[in-house]
Motif scaffolding. Structure first.
Motif: not given
Length: 223
Positions: A1-5, A7-10, A16-19
């Protein structure tokens, strides 16, 4: 899994947690207010009136009362204590006919003593004792407020500021509800209980509601 993916997941998870946190806070607000209103009943309305309809200010005051006194554990009365208090109340009630002001003053002192015996703040700290009582006996505490006000009206004010006989009688009737609430045996006191009809739980077999007693047919004297 690439670094970009990764970061996107994070970022997605964080969003989601904020909402979820925002939604939880929004949901908690009305429930908190509704809970306070159910718990305090008429005291909620009095606090609201005292703050000129400012709901947030009223609920903040009530929430502070709960924070200060909500964990207070009421000590059950010993049977002998309960009988002494009941005898004194009966004597004060009978005294009303000839000395209404003395009778109301005795009721004021008696409520302070009973509350102190149950574990509430000492009667010398009236405001704090009243606040604590409002957390645990919100539906009846105004009776104490009324007899205290009537008792001290003439002491603290002008000579013509004293309450009339009818006002004293009504305050004594209202105060009886709190007295009964404080002296009634608790669920685990070992006292003989019967089911009440006021929605407040068990009522001692000997207890009488504020409306079940009356004064002598003789007219009380003004004092």
């Amino acid at each position: 899994m690439s670094t970009g993916v990764i970061i996107a997941l994070i970022v997605i998870v964080a969003a989601v947690l904020v909402v979820a946190a925002v939604l939880a806070l929004r949901a908690r607000g009305p429930q908190h207010g509704g809970s306070l209103k159910r718990r305090f009943g008429p005291e909620y309305d009095r606090a609201l009136a005292r703050h000129d309809g400012d709901t947030k200010a009223a609920e903040r005051e009530l929430a502070e009362r709960v924070e200060r006194h909500g964990s207070l554990h009421e000590r059950p009365l010993e049977p002998a204590e309960r009988e002494r208090f009941e005898a004194r109340w009966t004597a004060a009630q009978e005294r009303f006919v000839d000395s209404p002001r003395e009778a109301v003053g005795e009721a004021d002192r008696l409520l302070a003593e009973v509350a102190g015996a149950r574990g509430f703040p000492d009667g010398g700290q009236y405001e704090e004792q009243l606040a604590a009582l409002s957390v645990h006996h919100a539906h009846h505490v105004d009776g104490y407020r009324r007899v205290h006000r009537v008792t001290h009206a003439r002491v603290d004010g002008a000579q013509d500021s004293g309450a009339g006989t009818e006002e004293m009688r009504e305050s004594l009737v209202a105060a009886r509800a709190l007295f009964d609430d404080l002296v009634r045996p608790g669920r685990h006191d070992g006292g003989r209980l019967r089911t009440g009809t006021d929605g407040d739980g068990p009522v001692p077999a000997r207890a009488r509601t504020p409306h079940s007693w009356s004064f002598s047919k003789r007219q009380p004297k003004e004092s």
